[in-house]
Design an enzyme around this catalytic site. Structure first.
Site, mmCIF file in Angstrom:
data_model
loop_
_atom_site.group_PDB
_atom_site.id
_atom_site.type_symbol
_atom_site.label_atom_id
_atom_site.label_comp_id
_atom_site.label_asym_id
_atom_site.label_seq_id
_atom_site.Cartn_x
_atom_site.Cartn_y
_atom_site.Cartn_z
ATOM 1 N N GLY A 46 0.867 -1.183 0.000
ATOM 2 C CA GLY A 46 0.000 0.000 0.000
ATOM 3 C C GLY A 46 0.900 1.227 0.000
ATOM 4 C CD GLU A 47 2.605 5.875 -0.160
ATOM 5 O OE1 GLU A 47 2.663 5.412 -1.307
ATOM 6 O OE2 GLU A 47 3.590 6.352 0.429
ATOM 7 C CB SER A 48 5.148 2.920 4.130
ATOM 8 O OG SER A 48 5.897 3.876 3.409
ATOM 9 C CB CYS A 78 5.428 -3.772 -1.011
ATOM 10 S SG CYS A 78 5.985 -2.546 -2.196
ATOM 11 N NE ARG A 104 8.223 5.353 1.296
ATOM 12 C CZ ARG A 104 7.482 6.444 1.278
ATOM 13 N NH1 ARG A 104 7.844 7.521 1.932
ATOM 14 N NH2 ARG A 104 6.361 6.461 0.584
ATOM 15 C CB ILE A 139 3.785 -2.479 -7.325
ATOM 16 C CG1 ILE A 139 3.307 -3.726 -8.075
ATOM 17 C CG2 ILE A 139 2.947 -1.254 -7.712
ATOM 18 C CD1 ILE A 139 1.898 -4.164 -7.720
ATOM 19 N NE ARG A 140 4.623 4.824 -5.851
ATOM 20 C CZ ARG A 140 4.743 5.670 -4.851
ATOM 21 N NH1 ARG A 140 5.794 6.446 -4.744
ATOM 22 N NH2 ARG A 140 3.795 5.771 -3.953
ATOM 23 C CG HIS A 176 3.056 -6.557 -3.991
ATOM 24 N ND1 HIS A 176 2.284 -5.997 -3.003
ATOM 25 C CD2 HIS A 176 3.807 -5.553 -4.486
ATOM 26 C CE1 HIS A 176 2.542 -4.717 -2.904
ATOM 27 N NE2 HIS A 176 3.470 -4.413 -3.789
ATOM 28 C CD GLU A 178 0.583 -8.918 -1.696
ATOM 29 O OE1 GLU A 178 1.574 -9.659 -1.530
ATOM 30 O OE2 GLU A 178 0.665 -7.683 -1.728
HETATM 31 N N1 GLN Z 1 5.891 3.005 -2.593
HETATM 32 C C1 GLN Z 1 5.109 2.556 -1.472
HETATM 33 C C2 GLN Z 1 5.641 3.145 -0.176
HETATM 34 O O1 GLN Z 1 6.635 3.765 -0.156
HETATM 35 C C3 GLN Z 1 5.105 1.036 -1.405
HETATM 36 C C4 GLN Z 1 4.448 0.468 -2.633
HETATM 37 C C5 GLN Z 1 3.778 -0.857 -2.440
HETATM 38 O O2 GLN Z 1 3.438 -1.275 -1.316
HETATM 39 N N2 GLN Z 1 3.491 -1.499 -3.547
HETATM 40 O O3 GLN Z 1 5.045 2.983 0.842
#
Ligand code: GLN
Length: 196
Positions: A46-48, A78, A104, A139-140, A176, A178
């Protein structure tokens, strides 16, 4: 086996489905009291920064730290890996428990996301065609710039970049599992939970 998936934001539902397919009881965790009777916990992608914000708002930071300290298995994928790390190279609220330095967005932006087959010897214990490579989706994604002495490296890219590691009960992957049909990483985690 009762396994929680932190469900504040991100791709928690994919973890829930795999856990259920593997016969575990999966709980979406949003409140501190839900941690009480869990045998293990997954912190999803997700987004930390959002995790940090919402976890603080929901009073979850200290209960999550206590859960990790209890020795029960916790796996961050992630953003979940970032959330577990001690050093994220900037000031953002994290649990700060795993002795790793995370970078990150290390591979670039969303469009630079990629997929790669990895050799993960630790998955041999999870059976099921162990010698097959694991198809990993980034993913990113973050990477692990360095890991402390008590941290075991579980997977690297061809250039040596560390993308999965374990420190006792704490497990972290840049990618990921999952999001692929290959459930070997979840089986590996559930084996840790079973021994827990
Ligand atoms: N770029 C996100 C972060 O810095 C992590 C991306 C992801 O969980 N796929 O939190």
């Amino acid at each position: 086996m009762k396994v929680g998936v932190l469900a504040l934001q991100g791709d928690f539902i994919e973890h829930v489905h795999i856990l259920q397919t593997l016969g575990a009881q999966a709980v979406e965790v949003r409140k501190p009291e839900q941690l009480g009777d869990l045998d293990g916990l997954i912190i999803p992608g997700g987004e930390s920064t959002t995790f940090g914000k919402l976890a603080a708002e929901f009073g979850l930071i200290e209960p999550l730290r206590a859960f990790c300290a209890s020795g029960k298995p916790v796996w961050g994928t992630c953003a979940g890996m970032i959330f577990l790390a001690k050093d994220v190279g900037r000031n953002q609220p994290v649990l700060g428990l795993m002795d790793v330095k995370v970078k990150r967005n290390a591979f670039g932006r969303q469009v630079d996301s990629f997929e790669q087959d990895l050799d993960i010897p630790a998955l041999t214990t999870a059976g099921n065609g162990a010698s097959r490579p694991f198809h990993a989706i980034f993913i990113r994604a973050p990477l692990l710039e360095s890991v402390g002495k008590g941290v075991e490296v579980l997977a690297k890219l061809d250039d040596g970049t560390i993308v999965a590691a374990r420190q006792g009960n704490l497990l972290a992957t840049s990618f990921h599992p999952e999001l692929t049909p290959d459930m070997r990483f979840h089986k590996y985690f559930l084996e840790c939970v079973g021994k827990g």
